[in-house]
Write a protein that holds these residues in place. Structure first.
Motif, PDB file in Angstrom:
ATOM      1  N   ASN A 142      41.696  40.590 -62.868  1.00  0.00           N
ATOM      2  CA  ASN A 142      43.165  40.520 -62.751  1.00  0.00           C
ATOM      3  C   ASN A 142      43.713  41.794 -62.113  1.00  0.00           C
ATOM      4  N   ASN A 163      48.003  42.029 -66.221  1.00  0.00           N
ATOM      5  CA  ASN A 163      46.887  41.717 -67.130  1.00  0.00           C
ATOM      6  C   ASN A 163      45.566  42.326 -66.679  1.00  0.00           C
ATOM      7  N   LYS A 187      42.243  44.420 -66.304  1.00  0.00           N
ATOM      8  CA  LYS A 187      41.364  44.929 -67.360  1.00  0.00           C
ATOM      9  C   LYS A 187      40.106  45.512 -66.730  1.00  0.00           C
TER      10      LYS A 187
END
Length: 333
Positions: free
Chosen positions: A238, A243, A245
């Protein structure tokens, strides 16, 4: 026996022109010397995207100015890039090792890599070479018959065919040099792409992705680690979204799932992840690491980087379990 590693150097370790390269290799040599000093057997590969593009353009301009001169094929341009990048890199590394009182020979091997002439990549050029260009510059190059693409938001670049490597021709020589205690620079720029016709090898108009060629190199010498050094400390899913990570340690299956889900950009992180998965999946106790040049030693120690492992040992299982439970820094447990 000492652990063996193949280090695939990205463009950030070499700079974008000759002056930058001469500065960059001194910094790069220090990071590699740290690993050699730690007792590891090291083979080095490197990219050549900016360099081979500049050579190809220069040779084209020479022919344009003097049509009596030969048109230099891409395979010869790759060979030229191997020679001059290797020259700078081996000298910088030799000097750094001697400064540390380490008597290690460093050698650059002009390396050929066999490709399949029927590879569909020849019909769909994708490999970026040369410098980043503006849209206007790319349009001018397109008018001359070249293929250009927008590259991950960083500008436009020329692209050429990028067939998959089948076999490294000089593998036995690389292994012999490594067994003799030498540091080997090989398969530079993905290797010189060649097609086998009987005993004859002829150059192909392509550039092989250096990460895939480096993976074949790592498998061929029976390496324990395959380290891809790039511009980021860890790989992200992502990426550039709320989002995003960072990935620490992954099984081959998890990495394949992220690839299938389309988390990695073509021509950027995708080939690195595919090559890393291929190596980790090729035998027991093989580990791929993607990280920054400066973090290579920490990456091998398991302190940073994105690690892809084929065989999950108990420590790795504990790390994975800890990450999934959200219990903080897994490396402290």
């Amino acid at each position: 026996m000492a652990e063996r590693i193949v280090i695939a150097l990205g463009g950030n370790a070499l700079g974008n022109n000759l002056a930058e390269q001469m500065r960059a290799v001194k910094h790069t040599a220090k990071a590699i010397a740290d690993l050699i000093e730690a007792g590891l057997e090291v083979v080095i590969s490197h990219g050549n995207g900016p360099q081979v593009g500049m050579i190809n353009i220069a040779m084209g301009e020479m022919h344009k100015a003097n049509p009596e001169t030969s048109v230099i094929p891409m395979s010869v341009c790759v060979a030229m890039s191997q020679g001059y990048i290797g020259y700078d890199l081996q000298n910088a590394l030799r000097e750094e090792l001697l400064d540390r009182n380490l008597q290690k020979a460093v050698v650059t091997l002009i390396t050929q890599v066999q490709v399949n002439p029927e590879d569909e990549a020849f019909d769909h050029p994708t490999k970026p070479i040369g410098r980043f260009m503006t849209k206007e510059e790319a349009e001018e190059l397109t008018k001359k018959g070249y293929t250009t693409v927008e590259d991950a938001g960083r500008g436009y670049r020329r692209v050429v065919a990028s067939p998959k490597p089948i076999r490294i021709i000089e593998m036995d020589t690389i292994d012999t040099l490594l067994n003799a205690g030498q540091v080997v620079i090989a398969a530079g720029g993905g290797g010189i792409p060649v097609v086998a016709r009987g005993h004859h090898l002829s150059g192909a108009g392509a550039v092989i992705d250096k990460d895939f060629a480096s993976c074949e190199l790592a498998k061929g010498i029976g390496a324990d680690y395959f380290i891809i050094l790039t511009a980021v400390e860890k790989v992200f899913i992502n990426f550039k979204t709320p989002n995003e990570k960072a990935l620490d340690i992954l099984s081959v299956e998890e990495a394949k799932q992220y690839i299938t889900e389309g988390h990695f950009a073509k021509g950027s992180m995708l080939p690195k992840m595919e090559a890393a998965v291929d190596f980790a999946d090729s035998g027991p106790h093989r580990t791929s690491i993607i990280t920054l040049l400066e973090k290579a030693k920490e990456g091998i120690a398991g302190k940073t980087g994105t690690r892809i492992v084929g065989t999950i040992d108990p420590i790795s299982l504990d790390i994975l379990s800890c990450e999934k439970k959200g219990c903080g820094d897994a490396y402290t447990h």
